[in-house]
Structures are given as C-alpha cells and as structure tokens.
Enzyme design. Structure first.
Site, PDB file in Angstrom:
ATOM      1  CB  SER A 189      -0.966  -0.050   1.194  1.00  0.00           C
ATOM      2  OG  SER A 189      -2.009   0.883   1.051  1.00  0.00           O
ATOM      3  CD  GLU A 316      -5.373  -4.173  -3.757  1.00  0.00           C
ATOM      4  OE1 GLU A 316      -5.397  -3.912  -2.539  1.00  0.00           O
ATOM      5  OE2 GLU A 316      -4.340  -4.548  -4.352  1.00  0.00           O
ATOM      6  CG  HIS A 412      -5.636  -2.710   0.686  1.00  0.00           C
ATOM      7  ND1 HIS A 412      -4.781  -2.581  -0.381  1.00  0.00           N
ATOM      8  CD2 HIS A 412      -5.217  -1.782   1.603  1.00  0.00           C
ATOM      9  CE1 HIS A 412      -3.909  -1.633  -0.132  1.00  0.00           C
ATOM     10  NE2 HIS A 412      -4.132  -1.136   1.070  1.00  0.00           N
TER      11      HIS A 412
END
Length: 520
Positions: A189, A316, A412
């Site tokens: 990220s 995600e 995610h």
C-alpha cells in the site's frame, strides 16, 4: 549471548519465540529522535551509547491516532520513533540476502510492530529481515514553509527516514549476517509506493537491488497541493500556516487537526475526490528527492537497475468498505458523480456495469475504485518499468476461499500474512476471513518461497514481463501484460500459474480510458 556491534554501539537481541534458531533484535535506533531542534528536519544519526543496549522490545510508533490489533499505540511524549527491527538466523553463514519492509497505512498510521510483519518465518528461509518505523502524517509528509533566515524544511521526511534506514543497513547489516550488496526493499500500500519512490530517487541509488511492491497506491502530491493541505491542517489546529506556527503545535495537535480535516471531507459529498476515502498525505514531487510520480519516472527509465516484483489483490477496495473508511456509493447517480469527480470517462463506469450486470452498484463502485487506486496503478508500474527496459515480475492475489471453505474477499492487506508466513496470528484472521486451513498454509509456503527466491536470485519462480515494444505487442493482441502474470490461489481453488488472467477483466477498458494520476 545474542549481542551485535553497530556503529553507534552494541545491542542485545533475543531468540524468537516461534523459532529458537532465529534471533530478533527490536527497537534499534537508526536515527535520532526527530523532535526538538530536529523536528521537520532531515534525519540525523543516533547518538552513540556505552555498554550493551537492550533491544528486545519494539520501539515507540510514530505519532498517529490509530489503535491497531496486537500493535502498540502512540503516546504523546514518545519521541525515539526512528527504530528498526531485525530477524536473522542465529547460526547463518553470513552474506545472506536482506529484505527491508516498509509498512502501509495511508502514510498516517501503522508500525513495524504489527503482528503481520513478524520476520521469523522469512528469516528461517535464509533471509535477514528488517522492518522499520518512519515519520507519518504531518510529521513525515506535511509541507512546512521556509522560515526567514533558516534552511528550508524538506518535504518527504518519511521517505528520507526510510533512506536513512537503508543507509544504516548498508553500514551495519553485515554484523547481523546480511549482505549490504543484496538488499531488497518491500512494502504494501503506502509502503509499496514509498518503495517505488525510493526506486526512482537518485538519493537512494545503490542502497538496494530489488523492490517488492504489493498494492501500490496511486497518490502523489505536488508542492502546491501539499501546501494547500498544510493550510487546512493549520487552520484546524488553530495555528498560522508558517514554520513558527507549525513548530509551536505539538505532534498530537497536528494529529488531531489532520483527523478533523479528514472527517470534514468524509462528511461532505460535494468535496470531490477526497470525499470517497480521505487520505491527505503522501509523497510530494518536490523536485529534490522526487521529481515525478513513480509511474512517470519509471516510464522515463529512472530506477532501471532495480528489479521489481509487483502484486495486487483482485478485490482491493472491499476491505476499505468493510472497515467503514470509504464512502458508500450505492446508486447509479452517485456512481456517475464518482466517475466525474475523478475525471473518468462515462464509458469506463458503463464498461464495468456491462461486465458486472447482476452486481449491486456498490460492488461496481468498489471494483472500479479498487483498480483506480491500486490494481491498475500497480500493474502499470510493472509495465512501465518493463517497457523502459527494466526487469519486472507481476502477480495477483486471488484467494477467495477461506480455511473452512467459505467465500472470502481477496481484499487489501489479505496477501501480506501469507507472504510473511504469519497466518496463525489471531489479529490477522479478520483479513483472512477466519482461521487458516491447510490449503492456506500451502499458499503461504509458495508465496514465502517466491519472496525469498526473488530477494536471493531475482527470480520469484515465473517469467518477467516482456520488455520494450514486445510488451506493447502483447497488449495490442489482448494477451494481458505479456502473458507472465502469477495468480496466487490455494490448491483447492485451482492454483493458477503464470498464464492466469484473474484481474485482467477490465484492463482493456483502462487502456482505452487512460489512468489519471491522483493526489492525496
């Protein structure tokens, strides 16, 4: 005794609880506390110490308001925040490859002490694993105007901290059995985008050979955009947007002010891009450390000597929806406004709707936002590097069946416990969709093997993307990204090899629409 000698002094670690053959050294300072006279300045070397420093506990985390499961929280007054942690084989042969991990958290939260990032399992595979804390939020990425008669305050202080940590690794890691010539930087990220920034930054050149980027986020600010954020935060803190005013505000004041700015965007549907998931800090294209967004820089050939391993998950943004940080877009009208706010052509949203005919609007939005913010940006980082002649491997994480056979999201952060081998940490079970099963253990072993092999040899186990014009030929023929994409699934789901197509379903739409580069 597990005692090591660094340039600043001797440190003591302890054997890892999970594997007595691994030594863990925690809370080792790589730079001085960045407060007092050093606040908003470049990192400085730590003060040397006498005797043996006990490094058996994680250091304090950077100023933030987040409280994460299993991790320490920040307390006002915690200042010795620039520390790192090392896991190394106790009886290793030396000259081992080094993996340096940069955590995610939207540049405002998180730390190296999160249980997901325990390096024991990877160290058992023959790596020296380093995780680090760096400045976050305004302390790390807020723009501070120059003060009369003093040196300018640098932007990107969080990135400068990461470079200082890599310089510490270069100068000290041999004492811990690692090779300074075999360093891989990895991140997820915001940590992945940080690593991408370092890959194209001249100042970081030579400090590492390879980079692992999981779910890199599409967000870099110009100096002007960062200055506008400073004005908003200063106003929320009740101080002038000047160096003197900002220095007079305590770190906790700026943390609270930043949270108020974020909340205002979250509550205002008419506030544009920041309404949907307000993240107000990120790397700044300051013309000094960072001259362009990493995607543009890689396309221009910067960082050409760094080998990349890029991965994203296939769902995600469902995590951000699940934790409540994302706006709910549940009507066709709101979806059209979302597309307009980001300057996306209406044909793009219509294309997603056509390919997801039975999905609720919320799922269309989450799929579109996933690709805009993470998946398409990450894929283009790999492709840009390959097109410019660099070596890049691409993967997608597509595990959708949990340990009990239930449907879970490949969202995610779900991939990271697999890559670190930390599936049984209770704090990560939310990410996994529940306790892991045997098939999950097998997937984790394969992902750890890919990371360790890439860090060791530059080969994760599948072919790199085609380079130069050959990559364009594949794309024009509709064969994805050069037909070399590893798809991570459990064996029960039908393990996909390097010709897997999960996540390719919307790429032609993005090729036609183009990807806008976003700012925080």
């Amino acid at each position: 005794m597990d005692v090591f000698t660094t340039e600043a002094g001797r440190v003591r670690g302890r054997r890892a609880a999970r594997d007595r053959g691994i030594v863990a050294v925690r809370g080792l300072p790589y730079a001085a506390p960045p407060f007092g006279a050093l606040r908003f300045r470049e990192p400085h070397p730590p003060e040397p110490w006498d005797g043996v420093r006990d490094c058996t506990a994680f250091g304090p985390v950077a100023p933030q308001s987040a409280e994460l499961p299993g991790a320490p929280v920040w307390s006002p007054g915690d200042e010795d925040i620039l520390t790192l942690n090392i896991w190394t084989p106790a009886d290793g042969p030396g000259d081992l490859p080094v993996l340096v991990w940069i955590h995610g958290g939207a540049y405002v939260f998180g730390s190296s002490a999160q249980p997901d990032f325990d390096g024991t399992a990877l160290a058992a595979r023959g790596l020296v694993v380093v995780t680090l804390n760096s400045r976050l939020g305004f302390e790390g990425f807020g723009h501070v105007p120059a003060a009369d008669g003093s040196a300018p305050f640098p932007d990107n202080r969080g990135l400068l901290d990461q470079i200082a940590a890599l310089e510490w690794v270069r100068d000290n890691i041999a004492e811990f059995g690692g090779s300074p010539e075999r360093v891989t930087v990895a991140g997820q990220s915001s940590g992945a985008t940080s690593a991408a920034c370092l890959a194209v930054a001249d100042r970081a050149r030579g400090l590492f050979r390879r980079a692992v980027l999981h779910s890199a986020v599409n967000a870099c600010a110009s100096v002007e955009q960062a200055a506008r954020t400073t004005a908003e935060v200063a106003a929320a803190a009740g101080v002038p947007a000047t160096a003197a005013g900002l220095l007079a505000a305590a770190p906790r004041t700026l943390v609270a002010a930043s949270d108020r700015v974020v909340d205002r965007y979250r509550q205002d549907p008419g506030s544009g891009q920041r309404h949907y998931d307000p993240a107000i800090y990120g790397p700044v294209t300051d013309g000094a450390l960072l001259t362009a967004d990493p995607l543009e820089a890689l396309a221009a050939g910067a960082g050409g000597d760094v080998e990349l391993l890029v991965c994203h998950t296939t769902e995600e943004y469902w995590l951000l929806d699940a934790v409540g940080s994302s706006a709910k877009v549940a009507t066709e009208g709101r979806l059209a406004v979302f597309a307009a706010d980001f300057g996306l052509p209406s044909s793009l949203a219509e294309g997603y709707r056509d390919r997801l005919p039975d999905a609720p609007v919320l799922d269309v939005y989450l799929s579109l936002y996933s690709d805009l913010l993470f998946a398409e940006y990450s894929t283009r980082l790999a492709e840009a590097h390959a097109r410019a002649g660099g070596r890049a491997h691409l993967a997608r994480f597509d595990r959708r069946r949990g340990g009990r056979g239930q449907r879970v999201r490949a969202w995610h952060c779900a991939d990271i416990p697999f890559a670190f081998g930390n599936l049984h940490e209770e704090s990560v079970h939310f990410l996994l969709g529940g306790p892991p099963g045997e098939a999950d253990e097998g997937l984790s072993r394969r992902m750890m093997r890919a990371w360790s092999s890439f860090a060791t040899h530059g080969d994760p186990g599948w072919d790199p993307l085609a380079t130069g014009g050959e990559l364009d030929a594949y794309a024009n023929a509709g064969v994805g990204a050069g037909a070399a994409v590893q798809v991570w699934r459990t064996a029960e789901e039908g393990e996909a090899g390097s010709s897997g197509t999960a996540g390719d379903g919307f790429r032609d739409l993005w090729r036609a629409a183009g990807l806008p580069l976003l700012a925080p």
